[in-house]
Design an enzyme around this catalytic site. Structure first.
Site, short mmCIF file in Angstrom:
data_model
loop_
_atom_site.label_atom_id
_atom_site.label_comp_id
_atom_site.label_asym_id
_atom_site.label_seq_id
_atom_site.Cartn_x
_atom_site.Cartn_y
_atom_site.Cartn_z
N SER A 32 45.55 19.12 5.90
CA SER A 32 45.96 20.46 5.45
C SER A 32 46.87 21.16 6.46
CB SER A 32 44.73 21.34 5.21
OG SER A 32 45.13 22.65 4.87
N LEU A 33 47.95 21.72 5.93
CA LEU A 33 48.87 22.50 6.76
C LEU A 33 48.68 24.00 6.55
CD1 LEU A 33 52.15 20.37 6.36
CD2 LEU A 33 50.51 20.34 8.25
N SER A 34 47.62 24.38 5.84
CA SER A 34 47.37 25.81 5.59
C SER A 34 47.27 26.64 6.87
CB SER A 34 46.09 25.98 4.76
OG SER A 34 46.29 25.48 3.46
N GLY A 51 54.12 18.03 -3.47
CA GLY A 51 53.39 19.28 -3.68
C GLY A 51 53.72 20.39 -2.70
N LYS A 71 36.52 22.94 -5.65
CA LYS A 71 37.10 24.04 -6.43
C LYS A 71 36.20 24.52 -7.57
CE LYS A 71 41.87 23.16 -5.19
NZ LYS A 71 43.27 23.24 -5.62
N TYR A 92 51.30 16.80 -0.46
CA TYR A 92 52.51 17.19 0.27
C TYR A 92 52.54 16.63 1.69
CZ TYR A 92 49.35 20.69 2.27
OH TYR A 92 48.28 21.31 2.89
N GLY A 129 40.51 16.00 -11.33
CA GLY A 129 39.80 16.77 -10.31
C GLY A 129 40.02 18.27 -10.42
N GLY A 130 39.66 18.98 -9.34
CA GLY A 130 39.61 20.44 -9.34
C GLY A 130 40.89 21.16 -9.69
N GLY A 185 44.47 11.81 -13.05
CA GLY A 185 43.39 12.48 -12.34
C GLY A 185 42.75 13.56 -13.18
#
Length: 263
Positions: free
Chosen positions: A14-16, A232, A65, A211, A127-128, A125
């Protein structure tokens, strides 16, 4: 100092934190943003840290999620519609689950001027994030949505929620204009999705929710075969922008400097 967190499993990619800490600095906000890999049984405790003031807000990623919802006081309209939460914030002393994935995905397609009206979309997929994609695709007037997942259980759940989608077995492709990898296959560089690229006509849009890495094998092979590709990154940036706005009522700028920051 206010503290924010992104939780998931895995979370290393994660780059958040990099993005939000940059925006904190740019907007002179005394806050810090961190990431934390947790297990399912730790969700309740983590959410309770908003209630007791340790945390101001949380972002949620795979695979929590949906499972986070039972620990919240209320949901935003988009979160209710999708039963998928990626942003948690406080409003009038209530802990609210929000969904900025829908807006992020729509904005990412606007960014590349891709018009979905009347097009067929194939989703890999269940998923969430997938309910958010389905809702966004309906708003963008896609004519047909096809979905394939490795296990049937999640796919059947989505079919019950969105009866208009078409299910096909994993590894079986039907004709499409756009295909989305909404699985975690691709986070590792050796991951490969069972798609026979040689049987796909060129000129399709291949979209990967991932991403980081910048180009998964899914995108590399698609590009070799003359298709358009999009990772993404822009969805990530736009959903983060909307989350930031929920927390601070400030819409941070997405410019070339910010885009380079996450490349």
């Amino acid at each position: 100092m206010k503290k924010f967190l992104v939780i998931g499993n895995p979370i290393k990619h994660s780059l958040s934190p990099k993005l939000h800490n940059y925006w904190f600095k740019k907007n002179n906000i005394n806050a810090v943003y961190e990431k934390s890999q947790i297990e399912e049984e730790e969700i309740k405790r983590t959410v309770s840290e908003i209630r007791n003031g340790i945390l101001e807000g949380i972002n949620i990623t795979v695979p929590f999620k949906k499972s986070v919802i039972k620990y919240l006081d209320d949901l935003s309209p988009f979160a209710k519609e999708t039963q998928s939460v990626n942003t948690i914030y406080k409003e009038k002393n209530k802990i609210i689950g929000g969904n900025t994935d829908i807006g992020g995905f729509r904005a990412s397609l606007n960014h590349i001027n891709y018009n979905l009206k009347g097009k067929t979309v194939f989703i890999l997929g269940a998923g969430g994030v997938v309910p958010s994609l389905i809702v966004a695709l309906t708003y963008l007037k896609a004519s047909k949505i096809i979905l394939s997942n490795r296990s049937n259980e999640k796919a059947i759940y989505l079919k019950k929620k969105f009866p208009f989608i078409n299910l096909v077995n994993w590894g079986h492709l039907q004709d499409f204009d756009m295909i989305i990898n909404a699985t975690s296959i691709g986070l590792n560089k050796n991951d490969k999705i069972p798609v026979d690229f040689n049987n796909i006509k060129p000129g399709k849009l291949f979209y990967d929710i991932i991403y980081n890495p910048k180009e998964t094998n899914f995108l590399i092979e698609a590009k070799k075969n003359g298709n358009l590709i999009e990772n993404g990154k822009m969805m990530f940036l736009y959903q983060a922008q909307l989350a930031f706005e929920l927390w601070f009522n400030i819409k941070p700028e997405i410019n070339e400097e910010v885009i380079k920051l996450v490349e």
